[in-house]
Design a protein around this motif. Structure first.
Motif, PDB file in Angstrom:
ATOM      1  N   ASN A  98      -6.370   0.275  -3.078  1.00 52.22           N
ATOM      2  CA  ASN A  98      -7.214  -0.832  -2.623  1.00 52.22           C
ATOM      3  C   ASN A  98      -7.694  -1.693  -3.787  1.00 52.22           C
ATOM      4  O   ASN A  98      -7.757  -2.922  -3.675  1.00 52.22           O
ATOM      5  CB  ASN A  98      -8.420  -0.302  -1.842  1.00 52.22           C
ATOM      6  N   THR A 122      -9.284  -6.178   0.603  1.00 51.04           N
ATOM      7  CA  THR A 122      -9.413  -4.734   0.782  1.00 51.04           C
ATOM      8  C   THR A 122     -10.737  -4.273   0.193  1.00 51.04           C
ATOM      9  O   THR A 122     -11.339  -4.963  -0.628  1.00 51.04           O
ATOM     10  CB  THR A 122      -8.270  -3.981   0.093  1.00 51.04           C
ATOM     11  N   TYR A 164     -13.281   6.872   4.078  1.00 50.76           N
ATOM     12  CA  TYR A 164     -12.446   6.098   4.997  1.00 50.76           C
ATOM     13  C   TYR A 164     -13.277   5.497   6.130  1.00 50.76           C
ATOM     14  O   TYR A 164     -13.090   4.324   6.498  1.00 50.76           O
ATOM     15  CB  TYR A 164     -11.339   6.984   5.574  1.00 50.76           C
ATOM     16  N   ARG A 224       0.823  -1.211   0.000  1.00 54.74           N
ATOM     17  CA  ARG A 224       0.000   0.000   0.000  1.00 54.74           C
ATOM     18  C   ARG A 224       0.858   1.262   0.000  1.00 54.74           C
ATOM     19  O   ARG A 224       0.580   2.216  -0.742  1.00 54.74           O
ATOM     20  CB  ARG A 224      -0.925   0.005   1.215  1.00 54.74           C
ATOM     21  N   ARG A 266      -5.815   6.110  -1.796  1.00 56.12           N
ATOM     22  CA  ARG A 266      -6.181   4.899  -1.069  1.00 56.12           C
ATOM     23  C   ARG A 266      -7.148   4.021  -1.875  1.00 56.12           C
ATOM     24  O   ARG A 266      -7.022   2.807  -1.900  1.00 56.12           O
ATOM     25  CB  ARG A 266      -6.809   5.274   0.277  1.00 56.12           C
ATOM     26  N   LYS A 267      -8.116   4.661  -2.539  1.00 54.12           N
ATOM     27  CA  LYS A 267      -9.099   3.885  -3.300  1.00 54.12           C
ATOM     28  C   LYS A 267      -8.427   3.107  -4.424  1.00 54.12           C
ATOM     29  O   LYS A 267      -8.663   1.907  -4.593  1.00 54.12           O
ATOM     30  CB  LYS A 267     -10.176   4.803  -3.876  1.00 54.12           C
ATOM     31  N   GLU A 292       0.571   4.050  -2.916  1.00 50.11           N
ATOM     32  CA  GLU A 292       0.060   5.382  -2.609  1.00 50.11           C
ATOM     33  C   GLU A 292       1.119   6.469  -2.799  1.00 50.11           C
ATOM     34  O   GLU A 292       0.789   7.656  -2.800  1.00 50.11           O
ATOM     35  CB  GLU A 292      -0.504   5.418  -1.194  1.00 50.11           C
ATOM     36  N   GLU A 321     -15.200   2.622   4.774  1.00 52.30           N
ATOM     37  CA  GLU A 321     -14.288   1.490   4.572  1.00 52.30           C
ATOM     38  C   GLU A 321     -14.009   0.766   5.880  1.00 52.30           C
ATOM     39  O   GLU A 321     -14.066  -0.474   5.950  1.00 52.30           O
ATOM     40  CB  GLU A 321     -12.972   1.975   3.961  1.00 52.30           C
TER      41      GLU A 321
END
Length: 225
Positions: free
Chosen positions: A123, A134, A157, A108, A119-120, A112, A160
């Motif tokens: 994932n 994820t 977030y 990750r 983050r999306k 990133e 999630e």
């Protein structure tokens, strides 16, 4: 949504679509990363239309980097925010070539750190390409999580994190796809198609009034038994 309804909610989605897949078209991990980066605030249909011509000539970080920003813009100009996305994608390719040997990293933190990859996107790549459990919360999943009561949250977030706690382990690997597709085609933004919803009995949303002439589930649209 009551906790006892979460498992049957996903069991029903699984029964309807046992092997859900992303609607983005790709053949390699890099193509997936590029497609997801391009899909921000754009439709998968629009991205696929552009990448069908782009990937055959620039399907690796090196080839994409050699294409350059201006030529890349020409291939993706039908996609929203294409100038910014072209710049990010070229810079991402530069980092992949110079720091990762042309290979998409599988952590990750490394994902990133790439321009345009949040983050999306990370994932999605971790889930689809590497099989990690994820959940990438896009606008569809954010809406479904809040509207159904499955995972209410003020921001992606928070949704999630709630989903990661509530989704049963056996459904976690595919939950992203089920929720995206449900939000894209049934639990749509303006008028959710409750009369077509297979998981209506588990959902907290009100009202659920079917349109005139609707059939099937519409006959019992308010029935939770």
């Amino acid at each position: 949504m009551k906790q006892e309804n979460v498992s049957p909610f996903f069991a029903t989605l699984k029964a309807a679509n046992p092997l859900p897949m992303t609607e983005l078209e790709f053949t390699t991990v890099f193509e997936l990363l590029a497609a997801v980066l391009l899909s921000a605030q754009a439709t998968d249909v629009g991205v696929n239309k552009a990448t069908r011509k782009l990937f055959p000539i620039a399907g690796t970080p090196k080839a994409m980097l050699e294409l350059g920003v201006e030529r890349l813009e020409g291939h993706i100009k039908t996609i929203g925010l294409y100038r910014m996305k072209a710049k990010h994608l070229i810079e991402t390719c530069r980092i992949l070539v110079e720091q990762h040997g042309g290979v998409v990293p599988r952590t990750r933190a490394d994902l990133e750190s790439l321009p345009g990859v949040g983050r999306k996107t990370a994932n999605v790549v971790l889930n689809v390409a590497f099989g990690e459990e994820t959940l990438a919360v896009d606008t569809h999943i954010f809406r479904v999580g809040n509207r159904t009561g499955l995972a209410p949250g003020a921001d992606p977030y928070e949704v999630e994190m709630r989903l990661m706690k509530r989704v049963p382990r056996q459904y976690l690997a595919d939950a992203h796809h089920w929720l995206v597709l449900h939000g894209r085609y049934v639990c749509v933004a303006r008028t959710p198609r409750c009369w077509e919803c297979a998981v209506i009995r588990y959902c907290d949303y009100r009202p659920k009034t079917p349109p005139p002439g609707a059939r099937g589930i519409a006959a019992t649209v308010g029935d939770r038994t």
